[in-house]
Design a protein around this motif. Structure first.
Motif, PDB file in Angstrom:
ATOM      1  N   PRO A   4     -23.597 -13.766  -0.682  1.00  0.00           N
ATOM      2  CA  PRO A   4     -23.413 -12.394  -0.186  1.00  0.00           C
ATOM      3  C   PRO A   4     -22.044 -12.218   0.467  1.00  0.00           C
ATOM      4  CG  PRO A   4     -24.893 -13.644   1.240  1.00  0.00           C
ATOM      5  CD  PRO A   4     -24.658 -14.486   0.036  1.00  0.00           C
ATOM      6  N   LEU A   5     -21.511 -10.998   0.379  1.00  0.00           N
ATOM      7  CA  LEU A   5     -20.197 -10.694   0.927  1.00  0.00           C
ATOM      8  C   LEU A   5     -20.311  -9.748   2.117  1.00  0.00           C
ATOM      9  CD1 LEU A   5     -18.245 -10.078  -2.410  1.00  0.00           C
ATOM     10  CD2 LEU A   5     -18.160 -12.119  -0.976  1.00  0.00           C
ATOM     11  N   LYS A   6     -19.344  -9.876   3.044  1.00  0.00           N
ATOM     12  CA  LYS A   6     -19.271  -8.988   4.198  1.00  0.00           C
ATOM     13  C   LYS A   6     -18.011  -8.128   4.180  1.00  0.00           C
ATOM     14  CE  LYS A   6     -21.755 -12.292   7.142  1.00  0.00           C
ATOM     15  NZ  LYS A   6     -21.655 -13.163   8.350  1.00  0.00           N
ATOM     16  N   GLU A   7     -16.915  -8.712   3.707  1.00  0.00           N
ATOM     17  CA  GLU A   7     -15.646  -7.993   3.678  1.00  0.00           C
ATOM     18  C   GLU A   7     -14.901  -8.302   2.391  1.00  0.00           C
ATOM     19  OE1 GLU A   7     -13.299  -7.564   7.525  1.00  0.00           O
ATOM     20  OE2 GLU A   7     -14.468  -9.372   7.958  1.00  0.00           O
ATOM     21  N   ILE A   8     -14.216  -7.284   1.873  1.00  0.00           N
ATOM     22  CA  ILE A   8     -13.385  -7.454   0.684  1.00  0.00           C
ATOM     23  C   ILE A   8     -11.999  -6.900   0.994  1.00  0.00           C
ATOM     24  CG2 ILE A   8     -13.030  -6.815  -1.734  1.00  0.00           C
ATOM     25  CD1 ILE A   8     -16.056  -6.450  -1.985  1.00  0.00           C
ATOM     26  N   PHE A   9     -10.987  -7.727   0.771  1.00  0.00           N
ATOM     27  CA  PHE A   9      -9.611  -7.302   0.954  1.00  0.00           C
ATOM     28  C   PHE A   9      -8.931  -7.235  -0.402  1.00  0.00           C
ATOM     29  CE2 PHE A   9     -10.771  -9.082   5.037  1.00  0.00           C
ATOM     30  CZ  PHE A   9     -10.196  -8.198   5.948  1.00  0.00           C
ATOM     31  N   LEU A  10      -8.402  -6.064  -0.738  1.00  0.00           N
ATOM     32  CA  LEU A  10      -7.670  -5.877  -1.988  1.00  0.00           C
ATOM     33  C   LEU A  10      -6.183  -6.075  -1.718  1.00  0.00           C
ATOM     34  CD1 LEU A  10      -9.395  -2.591  -3.238  1.00  0.00           C
ATOM     35  CD2 LEU A  10     -10.041  -4.944  -3.773  1.00  0.00           C
ATOM     36  N   HIS A  11      -5.551  -6.966  -2.459  1.00  0.00           N
ATOM     37  CA  HIS A  11      -4.111  -7.205  -2.344  1.00  0.00           C
ATOM     38  C   HIS A  11      -3.420  -6.697  -3.600  1.00  0.00           C
ATOM     39  CE1 HIS A  11      -4.797 -10.835   0.590  1.00  0.00           C
ATOM     40  NE2 HIS A  11      -5.106  -9.673   1.122  1.00  0.00           N
TER      41      HIS A  11
ATOM     42  N   CYS B  20     -18.058  -0.870  -4.284  1.00  0.00           N
ATOM     43  CA  CYS B  20     -18.257  -1.808  -3.183  1.00  0.00           C
ATOM     44  C   CYS B  20     -19.728  -1.803  -2.758  1.00  0.00           C
ATOM     45  CB  CYS B  20     -17.366  -1.401  -2.011  1.00  0.00           C
ATOM     46  SG  CYS B  20     -17.280  -2.630  -0.707  1.00  0.00           S
ATOM     47  N   PRO B  21     -20.361  -2.973  -2.616  1.00  0.00           N
ATOM     48  CA  PRO B  21     -21.768  -3.021  -2.205  1.00  0.00           C
ATOM     49  C   PRO B  21     -21.987  -2.367  -0.841  1.00  0.00           C
ATOM     50  CG  PRO B  21     -21.039  -5.160  -3.041  1.00  0.00           C
ATOM     51  CD  PRO B  21     -19.819  -4.312  -2.903  1.00  0.00           C
ATOM     52  N   THR B  22     -23.165  -1.844  -0.627  1.00  0.00           N
ATOM     53  CA  THR B  22     -23.505  -1.191   0.635  1.00  0.00           C
ATOM     54  C   THR B  22     -23.370  -2.166   1.794  1.00  0.00           C
ATOM     55  OG1 THR B  22     -25.074   0.214  -0.543  1.00  0.00           O
ATOM     56  CG2 THR B  22     -25.298   0.099   1.857  1.00  0.00           C
ATOM     57  N   GLY B  23     -22.715  -1.718   2.868  1.00  0.00           N
ATOM     58  CA  GLY B  23     -22.569  -2.542   4.056  1.00  0.00           C
ATOM     59  C   GLY B  23     -21.395  -3.497   4.033  1.00  0.00           C
ATOM     60  N   VAL B  24     -20.628  -3.504   2.957  1.00  0.00           N
ATOM     61  CA  VAL B  24     -19.469  -4.401   2.844  1.00  0.00           C
ATOM     62  C   VAL B  24     -18.200  -3.614   3.157  1.00  0.00           C
ATOM     63  CG1 VAL B  24     -18.133  -5.884   1.303  1.00  0.00           C
ATOM     64  CG2 VAL B  24     -20.622  -5.840   1.134  1.00  0.00           C
ATOM     65  N   LYS B  25     -17.389  -4.117   4.086  1.00  0.00           N
ATOM     66  CA  LYS B  25     -16.132  -3.467   4.449  1.00  0.00           C
ATOM     67  C   LYS B  25     -15.099  -3.671   3.348  1.00  0.00           C
ATOM     68  CE  LYS B  25     -14.187  -3.710   8.356  1.00  0.00           C
ATOM     69  NZ  LYS B  25     -13.529  -4.230   9.600  1.00  0.00           N
ATOM     70  N   LEU B  26     -14.272  -2.657   3.136  1.00  0.00           N
ATOM     71  CA  LEU B  26     -13.245  -2.722   2.100  1.00  0.00           C
ATOM     72  C   LEU B  26     -11.922  -2.250   2.690  1.00  0.00           C
ATOM     73  CD1 LEU B  26     -12.676  -3.162  -0.991  1.00  0.00           C
ATOM     74  CD2 LEU B  26     -13.067  -0.706  -1.259  1.00  0.00           C
ATOM     75  N   ALA B  27     -10.858  -3.001   2.402  1.00  0.00           N
ATOM     76  CA  ALA B  27      -9.525  -2.622   2.857  1.00  0.00           C
ATOM     77  C   ALA B  27      -8.533  -2.834   1.723  1.00  0.00           C
ATOM     78  CB  ALA B  27      -9.110  -3.428   4.084  1.00  0.00           C
ATOM     79  N   GLY B  28      -7.617  -1.892   1.554  1.00  0.00           N
ATOM     80  CA  GLY B  28      -6.586  -1.984   0.526  1.00  0.00           C
ATOM     81  C   GLY B  28      -5.238  -2.273   1.162  1.00  0.00           C
ATOM     82  N   ILE B  29      -4.596  -3.374   0.763  1.00  0.00           N
ATOM     83  CA  ILE B  29      -3.379  -3.843   1.422  1.00  0.00           C
ATOM     84  C   ILE B  29      -2.280  -4.066   0.387  1.00  0.00           C
ATOM     85  CG2 ILE B  29      -2.391  -5.669   2.871  1.00  0.00           C
ATOM     86  CD1 ILE B  29      -5.433  -6.176   3.693  1.00  0.00           C
ATOM     87  N   ARG B  30      -1.135  -3.495   0.638  1.00  0.00           N
ATOM     88  CA  ARG B  30       0.015  -3.745  -0.219  1.00  0.00           C
ATOM     89  C   ARG B  30       0.772  -4.962   0.325  1.00  0.00           C
ATOM     90  NH1 ARG B  30       5.141   0.250  -1.767  1.00  0.00           N
ATOM     91  NH2 ARG B  30       5.704  -0.856  -3.678  1.00  0.00           N
ATOM     92  N   VAL B  31       0.992  -5.947  -0.555  1.00  0.00           N
ATOM     93  CA  VAL B  31       1.677  -7.186  -0.164  1.00  0.00           C
ATOM     94  C   VAL B  31       2.795  -7.437  -1.167  1.00  0.00           C
ATOM     95  CG1 VAL B  31       1.426  -9.632   0.357  1.00  0.00           C
ATOM     96  CG2 VAL B  31      -0.532  -8.102   0.666  1.00  0.00           C
ATOM     97  N   ARG B  32       4.016  -7.464  -0.686  1.00  0.00           N
ATOM     98  CA  ARG B  32       5.141  -7.722  -1.588  1.00  0.00           C
ATOM     99  C   ARG B  32       6.312  -8.283  -0.804  1.00  0.00           C
ATOM    100  NH1 ARG B  32       8.952  -3.419  -1.486  1.00  0.00           N
ATOM    101  NH2 ARG B  32       8.275  -1.696  -0.169  1.00  0.00           N
ATOM    102  N   LYS B  33       7.162  -9.041  -1.494  1.00  0.00           N
ATOM    103  CA  LYS B  33       8.355  -9.572  -0.850  1.00  0.00           C
ATOM    104  C   LYS B  33       9.346  -8.438  -0.597  1.00  0.00           C
ATOM    105  CE  LYS B  33       8.339 -14.429  -2.199  1.00  0.00           C
ATOM    106  NZ  LYS B  33       9.113 -15.531  -2.840  1.00  0.00           N
TER     107      LYS B  33
END
Length: 498
Positions: free
Chosen positions: A344-351, A368-381
């Protein structure tokens, strides 16, 4: 806006007996791999090798040498180039003195195939010979952990996208003609197989993609890297100990072992790299492919291919999915993960290297499954922006984080590394620009996670990379998927792509 700089602790790795250290070289040398305590740990490696007679002999000689200690060479910094303690000493597993099975290829035939003037023919012709050998393993009763493909230097030189081949033979064709042939057009006056024009002109990418159907991970290695005589060691190549560390770490991993895992990883947290690749990088069209690379604290990776579509914008050089395509991509990635792991998952981070629009994020949230936190993050040099300097002659310390606000930070994943007593780079360290664009997350915690993900590269044994694994491998995986669109038997396991 206030800014502050903090130095993050170097992430630690877990090894055998629950021991924790920063450097994978130290942990493997002192304690052994984390994976020895799990059922997938291979007690010995079952290896097959494919190459020319000289390549097969070189690999078998190398196996005998790396069973024992391998030294970096005279006058080299042992902190930067540590001694390899021997395979059993590092991985608590047995490396055979020679491959369990080998297949020798005709060197002259490989050479003739590699000097074709038509850009698609060299890679396709050489790959076909390796695939014919790989296919023979289907009749073997004992399964292989990894197949090593030893590549002569002339293949490495001639079978790449920008290769210039002196003395090339055969007929050259235009780009337009190649496109027509890729579409299945045949020529009454010229006999050829249209299928080869749907494959990558890069030998490595094509072999990785087409070999997946046989279900055995492959390791591609240049023949010159297997040299064991110090007098013949190639210039500008990593020392022998480093070659041993890198090749054997990835061979152990591909055989089912777990070299190390992140210490103190948060339960139920996963990281997904959103990958984009244009179908034709040389043309300003909008068609691109998307994929998801999912990683857990154990280092296991899941690859899911999403839809092709008009995701690329030439105006701002950005990739963006439609809400439905974003939903399909995340849903497919999570479904593949559930089939392989099921935790089971609790948090998902999108890179993602590109920015993440609100509409796009809503599509991800729908999957995203119910109750799972989701965050979208831009990562680049950040090549053209922020730089950080400190007094003295040494560059900024790895792990330095400049917080430019609650949702923006600059992380130096490369820089002076106290454990190595040097900076393992040539130019001024470039920071990773971390931008929390969607969802809620703490910038310092996000930076700590990203710094930890720089230590999950099982394709080599390094202290840490300059990018997290979610971003660092996105180009390699995207190239294999997109440049071989007719390959349908793809594996969802990350170890098939590295």
């Amino acid at each position: 806006m206030s800014s502050r700089v903090v130095l993050l602790d170097e992430p630690r790795l877990e090894f055998r007996h629950g021991q924790f250290l920063e450097d994978p070289h130290d942990g493997l040398s002192l304690f052994g791999p984390y994976g020895i305590e799990v059922s997938s740990h291979p007690k010995n490696l079952t290896i097959g090798v494919i190459g020319t007679p000289e390549g097969v002999q070189a690999f078998n000689r190398w196996c005998k040498v790396v069973r024992g200690a391998v030294y970096p060479g005279d006058d080299l910094n042992i902190h930067l180039w540590p001694i390899f303690p021997g395979f059993e000493g590092a991985f608590c597993s047995d490396l055979p003195r020679e491959a369990a099975w080998s297949c020798e290829l005709d060197s002259e035939k490989l050479k003739q195939e590699s000097i074709q003037r038509d850009p698609n023919k060299p890679a396709a012709g050489v790959v076909e010979q390796y695939l014919t050998a790989i296919k023979k393993t289907e009749k073997k009763e004992e399964p292989f952990g990894v197949l090593v493909c030893v590549v002569p230097d002339f293949v490495w030189r001639n079978c790449r996208p920008e290769s210039f081949v002196p003395g090339a033979t055969g007929k050259g064709i235009s780009r337009k003609e190649r496109e027509l042939r890729a579409g299945g057009q045949t020529d009454f006056f010229d006999s050829y197989n249209p299928e080869i024009y749907a494959y990558s002109v890069d030998f490595r990418r094509q072999l990785k993609a087409r070999s997946m159907e046989f279900g055995v991970p492959i390791q591609i290695v240049r023949e010159c890297r297997l040299e064991v005589d110090p007098q013949k060691w190639p210039r500008f190549q990593s020392p022998p100990s480093d070659v041993a560390w890198n090749l054997l770490t990835t061979m152990y991993y591909k055989s089912g072992g777990k070299p190390w895992r992140l210490a103190g990883a948060r339960e139920g947290v996963c990281y997904i790299g959103i990958v984009f690749r244009k179908t034709d990088p040389t043309v300003a069209n909008r068609t691109a492919c998307c994929a998801g690379l999912m990683f857990l604290d154990s280092g296991d990776g899941v690859v899911f291919l999403g839809e092709y579509g008009p995701w690329y914008s030439p105006e701002n050089n950005q990739f963006h999915l439609s809400p439905s395509a974003a939903q399909q991509l995340l849903a497919g990635t999570l479904k593949t993960y559930q089939e392989l792991e099921g935790k089971p998952l609790k948090e998902i981070f999108l890179h993602c290297r590109s920015s993440i629009h609100r509409e796009e994020f809503e599509g991800f949230k729908a999957a995203c499954p119910t109750g799972v936190k989701l965050a979208g993050i831009r990562v680049r040099k950040d090549f053209d922006g922020m730089r950080l300097f400190r007094e003295g002659t040494r560059p900024v310390v790895r792990g330095s984080l400049l917080s430019a606000g609650p949702r923006l930070g600059y992380l130096w994943a490369s820089g002076f590394t106290p454990r190595l007593r040097t900076y393992p780079g040539w130019e001024a360290p470039v920071p990773l620009k971390i931008d929390i664009q969607q969802g809620e997350a703490d910038i310092e915690q996000v930076a700590r996670d990203i710094l930890a993900l720089t230590k999950l590269n099982y394709n080599a044994c390094r202290f840490g990379d300059s990018e997290p694994v979610t971003i660092g491998f996105s180009d390699a995986v995207g190239e294999i998927l997109v440049s071989n669109p007719t390959v349908t038997k793809r594996s969802p396991k990350f170890k098939f792509y590295i």
